[in-house]
Structure formats: structure tokens, C-alpha cells
Design a protein around this motif. Structure first.
Motif, PDB file in Angstrom:
ATOM      1  N   UNK A  95       0.827  -1.209   0.000  1.00  0.00           N
ATOM      2  CA  UNK A  95       0.000   0.000   0.000  1.00  0.00           C
ATOM      3  C   UNK A  95       0.862   1.260   0.000  1.00  0.00           C
ATOM      4  N   UNK A  96       2.038   1.199   0.624  1.00  0.00           N
ATOM      5  CA  UNK A  96       2.936   2.359   0.619  1.00  0.00           C
ATOM      6  C   UNK A  96       3.560   2.552  -0.761  1.00  0.00           C
ATOM      7  N   UNK A  97       3.844   1.456  -1.459  1.00  0.00           N
ATOM      8  CA  UNK A  97       4.307   1.563  -2.851  1.00  0.00           C
ATOM      9  C   UNK A  97       3.264   2.306  -3.695  1.00  0.00           C
ATOM     10  N   UNK A  98       2.002   1.930  -3.521  1.00  0.00           N
ATOM     11  CA  UNK A  98       0.921   2.563  -4.288  1.00  0.00           C
ATOM     12  C   UNK A  98       0.856   4.050  -3.983  1.00  0.00           C
ATOM     13  N   UNK A  99       0.836   4.380  -2.692  1.00  0.00           N
ATOM     14  CA  UNK A  99       0.747   5.780  -2.272  1.00  0.00           C
ATOM     15  C   UNK A  99       1.948   6.584  -2.776  1.00  0.00           C
ATOM     16  N   UNK A 100       3.145   6.018  -2.671  1.00  0.00           N
ATOM     17  CA  UNK A 100       4.346   6.737  -3.111  1.00  0.00           C
ATOM     18  C   UNK A 100       4.285   7.115  -4.583  1.00  0.00           C
ATOM     19  N   UNK A 101       3.738   6.231  -5.400  1.00  0.00           N
ATOM     20  CA  UNK A 101       3.652   6.517  -6.839  1.00  0.00           C
ATOM     21  C   UNK A 101       2.706   7.682  -7.117  1.00  0.00           C
ATOM     22  N   UNK A 102       1.582   7.714  -6.405  1.00  0.00           N
ATOM     23  CA  UNK A 102       0.654   8.835  -6.582  1.00  0.00           C
ATOM     24  C   UNK A 102       1.231  10.128  -6.003  1.00  0.00           C
ATOM     25  N   UNK A 103       1.898  10.015  -4.869  1.00  0.00           N
ATOM     26  CA  UNK A 103       2.466  11.196  -4.224  1.00  0.00           C
ATOM     27  C   UNK A 103       3.522  11.860  -5.119  1.00  0.00           C
ATOM     28  N   UNK A 164      -7.418  -0.847  -6.194  1.00  0.00           N
ATOM     29  CA  UNK A 164      -7.263  -2.000  -5.310  1.00  0.00           C
ATOM     30  C   UNK A 164      -5.945  -1.862  -4.569  1.00  0.00           C
ATOM     31  N   UNK A 165      -5.765  -2.608  -3.489  1.00  0.00           N
ATOM     32  CA  UNK A 165      -4.550  -2.458  -2.688  1.00  0.00           C
ATOM     33  C   UNK A 165      -3.483  -3.495  -3.030  1.00  0.00           C
ATOM     34  N   UNK A 166      -3.671  -4.233  -4.130  1.00  0.00           N
ATOM     35  CA  UNK A 166      -2.694  -5.269  -4.475  1.00  0.00           C
ATOM     36  C   UNK A 166      -2.127  -5.107  -5.878  1.00  0.00           C
ATOM     37  N   UNK A 167      -2.179  -3.869  -6.417  1.00  0.00           N
ATOM     38  CA  UNK A 167      -1.673  -3.635  -7.769  1.00  0.00           C
ATOM     39  C   UNK A 167      -0.723  -2.447  -7.793  1.00  0.00           C
ATOM     40  N   UNK A 168       0.182  -2.469  -8.768  1.00  0.00           N
ATOM     41  CA  UNK A 168       1.031  -1.318  -9.045  1.00  0.00           C
ATOM     42  C   UNK A 168       0.936  -1.010 -10.532  1.00  0.00           C
ATOM     43  N   UNK A 169       0.674   0.242 -10.857  1.00  0.00           N
ATOM     44  CA  UNK A 169       0.590   0.687 -12.241  1.00  0.00           C
ATOM     45  C   UNK A 169       1.733   1.666 -12.492  1.00  0.00           C
ATOM     46  N   UNK A 170       2.626   1.304 -13.404  1.00  0.00           N
ATOM     47  CA  UNK A 170       3.758   2.164 -13.738  1.00  0.00           C
ATOM     48  C   UNK A 170       3.404   2.974 -14.979  1.00  0.00           C
ATOM     49  N   UNK A 171       2.699   4.073 -14.774  1.00  0.00           N
ATOM     50  CA  UNK A 171       2.246   4.903 -15.889  1.00  0.00           C
ATOM     51  C   UNK A 171       2.197   6.359 -15.450  1.00  0.00           C
TER      52      UNK A 171
END
Length: 289
Positions: A95-103, A164-171
Motif C-alpha cells: 500500500x505504501x508503494x501505491x501511495x508513493x507513486x501517486x504522491x 485496489x490495494x494489491x496492484x502497481x501501475x507504472x504509468x
């Protein structure tokens, strides 16, 4: 000496869809940095060998809602101890990976819909240093990937991202947002191209039991839902309170009413999913390259 005599007219670079290969690329070519470019060959970020990722300034000022309340049964026994959002991928939880990408791309307002082991999630974010807001919507009973949004009535009044909390999108999320607005969509579903090769010969049989055709190890291509959406706030306000429903079902309902639902396509390499144990290990391998 003139600039034209020392300029590099064939610089090395990677496109956005191949960004996940950056570490491998740097090692292969023994270089310290590689620019990541858009389709128009404009630099969007620079990946450095020391693991830094220098992003060009982004301005994605939208709230992000993360569905973080599921039991994570497909990741048992990990989720017997930890809630799925806190499962570590490398040194930090998913979840921190996800948040970091948006941040990094400009968002600083995050809403987590929590249920299973929610106090562990809250305790984690209370302990870490961060420059963004994390707010919580507490599910009492499981409400699905759509129903949990009803807990945010009156709190979201702008276009938002649902993940969702189990995905990472590199875009480039800002580019996704702009596309959503330009198309005037109610919902934009982020979809990934998937190519699956069937490792067997496939036989098609007629109604009379005769062979109609034979295909040796065919390859299928299709778009699949990644679990990330760009959504207008109307969706939250019109939801029935405390009714369990999946977000894909919400999409079907609005589609049946004639509302505009769009997709934003991304490459298979831009989407990482950790919904199952083997996929989780693959995500770890990709991020450690």
C-alpha cells in the motif's frame, strides 16, 4: 571544440512502458542514468543507478481511494498474520508503494477503506514519516470493491482515483486523468493488454462431434481490468449506504443507463499484480531489478 562534435546523436533511453526494465538496462550498458520518454520522445523522468527516480514535476491533485479492507484469502498464510495492504514488497508494504507513486505525481490526499486488521494499518501509517494525508473509512461488514465507497459520502467532491490495494501501475497518472476529462467519462477503467499462449493444441468440435479446426498452441490477446479507475464523485453520492457491491457491477449499472464508460489501455509490462502468491513473488522480482 564545437558542440556538434561532442554531442551524442544516438542517446540511450527507455519508453514509459519499459520503465520497469530500467535497473536491468543500467547494468547492461554500464551507465549511471537513463531517461524515460513518452511516445512523443519527451522526457518524463530519469532513473538513476543509485535507485533514485527523478520525476518531472507533476500536478495530479486528486484524492486517491484505496480499497484496503479485504481478507486477502488468496495470499494465505501471509494474511493470517498481516493485512494484505501491509505485506512487504521489498522494504515497504504494497500500500505504501501505491501511495508513493501517486504522491510523486502530485496527489497528497489518500483515503483507505479498511476492515480486516485495520488497527495494524492505522498503526503503521501513524509511525512512519510522511508528507501526505491518510484518512480512513471503517467498514463494519464487508461491502465489496464498490460498496465501501458509500462510507465516503460528503467527503469526496472532485474526480478521484480508485485503486485496489494489491496492484502497481507504472504509468503517467496525470495523462490518464487528462484523458478521462477530455473524453468526459463518468468512469475510466485502466485496462492492461494481456497475451496468453495456450501450451496445447486446441481443437474445435462441431455439434456432430467432428473436428472443425485445429490450432497449435494459439496465443490469445485481450484487455483485462487492472483494478484501477478514474471516477466522478457522482458515483459515491448515488450509492446505496451499506450495500455490498463490486465496482465492476456499478460500472455495468451505469453502462446500462447509457452513461459514458471508457478505458485507458496500458501495456502488460506497466501492470503488476500481487493477488496471488506466485504473482506477489514476480512483483518482488521486478521491483528488485
Amino acid at each position: 571544440m564545437k558542440v556538434k562534435e561532442i554531442a551524442n546523436y544516438n542517446p540511450k533511453y527507455l519508453t514509459e512502458k519499459n520503465k520497469t526494465r530500467a535497473k536491468e538496462f543500467l547494468k547492461k550498458h554500464s551507465i549511471e542514468a537513463v531517461p524515460i520518454v513518452s511516445k512523443e520522445k519527451q522526457i518524463v523522468s530519469i532513473v538513476l543507478r543509485n535507485d533514485e527516480d527523478v520525476e518531472m514535476k507533476k500536478h495530479l491533485k486528486v484524492p486517491v481511494i484505496i480499497m484496503a479492507g479485504g481478507l486477502g484469502t488468496r495470499l494465505y498464510p501471509y494474511t493470517k498474520i498481516l493485512p494484505k495492504p501491509l505485506i512487504p514488497i521489498g522494504e515497504i508494504p504494497i500500500v505504501e508503494h501505491i501511495i508513493n507513486r501517486f504522491y510523486k505525481q502530485g496527489s497528497d490526499e489518500f483515503h483507505l477503506v479498511v476492515n480486516h486488521k485495520k488497527n495494524m494499518i492505522k498503526a503503521y501509517f501513524n509511525e512512519i514519516d510522511r508528507n501526505y494525508q491518510v484518512k480512513y473509512a471503517n467498514e463494519i461488514e464487508p461491502l465489496g470493491t464498490g460498496g465501501g465507497l458509500s462510507l465516503l459520502k460528503g467527503k469526496i467532491n472532485s474526480t478521484f482515483v480508485l485503486s485496489n490495494c494489491d496492484i502497481l501501475i507504472e504509468e503517467d497518472y496525470e495523462k490518464m486523468y487528462n484523458y478521462h476529462k477530455q473524453e468526459n467519462n463518468l468512469i475510466t477503467m485502466v485496462c492492461s493488454l494481456k497475451n496468453i499462449k495456450i501450451p496445447y493444441g486446441v481443437i474445435e468440435i462441431s455439434n456432430t462431434g467432428e473436428i472443425e479446426s485445429m490450432k497449435e498452441k494459439p496465443e490469445l490477446s485481450f484487455f483485462t481490468n487492472t483494478g484501477m479507475y478514474i471516477v466522478e464523485p457522482k458515483i459515491i453520492e448515488e450509492l446505496e449506504v451499506n450495500k455490498s457491491i463490486g465496482f465492476p457491477d456499478i460500472i455495468e449499472q451505469y453502462k446500462a443507463k447509457g452513461e459514458k464508460i471508457g478505458i485507458y489501455p496500458i501495456s502488460e509490462n506497466s501492470w503488476m499484480d500481487m493477488g496471488q502468491v506466485d504473482e506477489m513473488e514476480e512483483m518482488r522480482r521486478k521491483l528488485e531489478r
